[in-house]
Design a protein around this motif. Sequence first.
Motif, mmCIF file in Angstrom:
data_model
loop_
_atom_site.group_PDB
_atom_site.id
_atom_site.type_symbol
_atom_site.label_atom_id
_atom_site.label_comp_id
_atom_site.label_asym_id
_atom_site.label_seq_id
_atom_site.Cartn_x
_atom_site.Cartn_y
_atom_site.Cartn_z
ATOM 1 N N PRO A 81 4.777 -0.716 1.152
ATOM 2 C CA PRO A 81 5.932 0.223 1.710
ATOM 3 C C PRO A 81 5.022 1.368 2.613
ATOM 4 C CG PRO A 81 5.462 0.771 -0.544
ATOM 5 C CD PRO A 81 4.887 -0.501 -0.381
ATOM 6 N N VAL A 82 5.521 1.630 3.751
ATOM 7 C CA VAL A 82 4.984 2.819 4.578
ATOM 8 C C VAL A 82 5.370 3.839 4.108
ATOM 9 C CG1 VAL A 82 4.790 1.030 6.411
ATOM 10 C CG2 VAL A 82 6.825 2.600 6.207
ATOM 11 N N LYS A 107 3.965 4.818 -1.232
ATOM 12 C CA LYS A 107 3.449 4.438 -0.015
ATOM 13 C C LYS A 107 2.123 4.034 0.023
ATOM 14 C CE LYS A 107 1.915 7.017 4.144
ATOM 15 N NZ LYS A 107 2.110 8.634 4.842
ATOM 16 N N GLY A 108 1.828 2.878 0.762
ATOM 17 C CA GLY A 108 0.407 2.264 0.906
ATOM 18 C C GLY A 108 0.034 1.498 -0.426
ATOM 19 N N GLU A 109 0.688 1.565 -1.363
ATOM 20 C CA GLU A 109 0.435 0.521 -2.611
ATOM 21 C C GLU A 109 0.833 -0.974 -2.314
ATOM 22 O OE1 GLU A 109 -1.397 1.137 -4.873
ATOM 23 O OE2 GLU A 109 -1.523 3.383 -5.115
ATOM 24 N N THR A 110 0.130 -1.964 -2.852
ATOM 25 C CA THR A 110 0.909 -3.228 -2.505
ATOM 26 C C THR A 110 1.490 -3.821 -3.827
ATOM 27 O OG1 THR A 110 -0.904 -3.765 -0.834
ATOM 28 C CG2 THR A 110 0.189 -5.683 -1.883
ATOM 29 N N TYR A 111 2.731 -4.268 -3.617
ATOM 30 C CA TYR A 111 3.280 -4.961 -4.561
ATOM 31 C C TYR A 111 3.866 -6.429 -4.316
ATOM 32 C CZ TYR A 111 3.982 -0.008 -5.827
ATOM 33 O OH TYR A 111 3.957 1.300 -6.192
ATOM 34 N N PHE A 112 3.905 -6.966 -5.263
ATOM 35 C CA PHE A 112 4.223 -8.403 -5.269
ATOM 36 C C PHE A 112 5.750 -8.910 -6.073
ATOM 37 C CE2 PHE A 112 -0.281 -7.846 -5.248
ATOM 38 C CZ PHE A 112 -0.656 -8.520 -4.018
#
Length: 828
Positions: free
Chosen positions: A484-485, A535-540
Amino acid sequence: MKNRASFVLGPVTVLLFASPSAAAVCTGNNQAPIAACTATPTTVSGNTLSGVNGVGGYLFPVQYGCAEGPLGNFDGPEASYRLNLTADRVVSLHVAQTGADINWDVAIVIAPEITGDCGVASCLVYADNASVGSAEDLSTPLPAGVYYILVDGYFEKGGPFDLTFSCETCTDVDGDGAVGYDAAACPSGPDCCDTGSEGVTGCSAATRTGMRPTATEVCGDGVDQDCDGWECNTHCMPKGSLACGSSTPGDTRATGHTRFFDQYVCAPYDQYPGPEDTYTFTPAVDSSVFFRVTPQGMLDPAILILEDTGGCVPGACVAVGDSMGTGQVEELAVSLQGGKTYYVVIDGFGADSVNAGAYLLEVVTCGTGCADADGDGFLGYDSTACPTGTDCCDLGGEASIGCSAGSRAETKPDADEVCGDGVDNDCNGYADDCPNCRADQTIGCGATGTVDVSVVGSDVFQDYCYTDMDMPWTGPEVVFAFTPVEDTVARFTTDRLDVFALSAYGRGDVCDPGFCVGMGGANLGGGPATFMAEKGETYFFAVDGYRDALGTVAYDLDCFTEACGAPKAGLACGGSVSGDTAITTPRVSIYGGVDDALLGAEEIYTFVSPTAAAVTLDLTMATDRDLALLVLEDAGAGCSPARVIGYSDTNNVAHSSWTESVTFMAAAGVAYYVVVDSYSATAEGSYQLRTACAAGCDAGLTACEGRCQSLTSRDNCGVCYHQCLSAQRCEAKTCTPPCDVDNDAAIATLCGGDDCDDGNAGVHQGVTELCNGVDDNCNGATDEGEVCDQGGCSCGASGTFRLGVLFFGALAASLARRRRPGPSAESR
């Protein structure tokens, strides 16, 4: 197993029901009538193995109806006794195994007589502390009538026992539902202030209806509301002082214990409602201290270290040792400051039946030769000088995995693990390999589409969320990546199959199938996977089929923001407010760091302390309500559900006897939001919320999310959790030397970065080398690849191409620098 039953009355667990029994089968067991029940204790002997498998027998494996969720597995024979009460009495029972083999778990059940037999499905009360070999005690008021007392064993076991019983003539003068204590007539009466003249702290005719064991203590008012023998305050009562090498036996049931603290900031999701013992400890010099607590019997202890902040308060808790195992030895190594006083607290987990007992407390070693050579805030391990140091790579020459001079400042116990780099970043003894969990597709907010898992997917994962239950998601899965941004609530929905929302593995770009932040689907109870995304973290998102389910799946990713409603009122230290979530409208269901969605309505309060304070909030709910208590920090953006710093929702238990409690360190003048939220629409209801405050941080320290911190360290420089880089120092609350003077987002080589000229924004690694006599890309060479002579440089006809390389190279470097590290898998 922490507890088999659900709430506590004195030392036993009890529940009350009154529905008729369709199959009462006590007849023919023992059914010996108990002699006239008097105040003088009487003992009878019995043997469950001489009974008949009737009540808990093989034909009826789940029998007793007075457990929250039926009390099962008491499937062996039982002994039963008939009790005829001609008047209202308080009945006290004690059962102890007497044979050579006491390796069994006994329970006591009281059932009413229904049509000449015992109504086991409508039993009134039971006691079972879930401990093998231990005795059981039960004391409960019963109206006049006929009852059956059953003694049963867990998992088909049983044997000889002694049953001691007595009755007391008790009254409830003040009508508060608790019978009053009387030394002669009712020594088991739990109400310490029934008539108003008992002489108990604060007891009077005006306070008696508010004083009973289930009442909530109000600190500092001079009244012992909950009849525990203490007028609540926020200070411990130390039993003595500890020294390096000392060995101290104790018992939290003995004289001198307190019952002040149920919850601690350093253990926010665990409850310690029973008595605790406290000791003081003042190391002479900075030391890494190793504590050990050895329980005697089935006690489940925790050891907690609290800073002296003008008193002993749970909001100043800095370390906890609790493996959450009954009867297990607890060990804790912690770095402590020389000359500073700490409180060492021994408290027990869970219900009263298992949270008190004897123990041995040892201060095993004090590492006085400890040092923090790399300045990362952790003392380095040394087998001789600092055996309790926790930093496995402090000097850079240690034998830990991947330890070197270049990695030492980034290698420490709280570091994020970088999978696949060959370094044990978090000092747990392992250098993690990256899991085989990479995304098949990348999506963003608003994404929608279909995917055929049988075509696109890979058959890699059968289990998720570290359940270790061999769950059969044995078919292929498709994995989507999502970054997410902005902070948002993410909701991923599928029309079939299951979905697991996963975090990134350490600081890598791969997913961690073990750590779920949300899940949903038909075989997971329905609903989408919803969670708070940063914000900025990557999830799957792993879309997987239960038991080899395949096919085309329709999916969509919805992002939205939940906003707090208007606060209802402000809270004040020492105050109490009442509310009812059933009369409000739900606005927030997802909170940062909270696993469960709270789908019911909520009420919000504001709190601002004029001085730094340790604040304790106690929430008592009405009967059969399930409410949660949360504290949100206002970080300049008002009430944000993402800013949770304190949370309590104990096992989602809906019962009026349970109190949710949160303690946190409030900074002076900072706004906090206190939220009372409901687990579901059916759990909404009324409550009472109390606020108590104690002395805050010592001079020179600042409250940082529940802990008193100095803002002069490299980990907290000027601002809470503002960490200086490895080559910087914290001087005058500023990281120095500056590491990006030219503001080109590249860190100077002096600070461990790649910018060899921090005065020139066009010079750092990642840019394209120009023909200008300068090492633009900081690779140690100048104008490489060009032909230069005394007349200057000849750049040839490739200038346009080289500008493109410069642009895209700078863009790639910028994106790489902006990637934020994810949560540590090893630290979980």
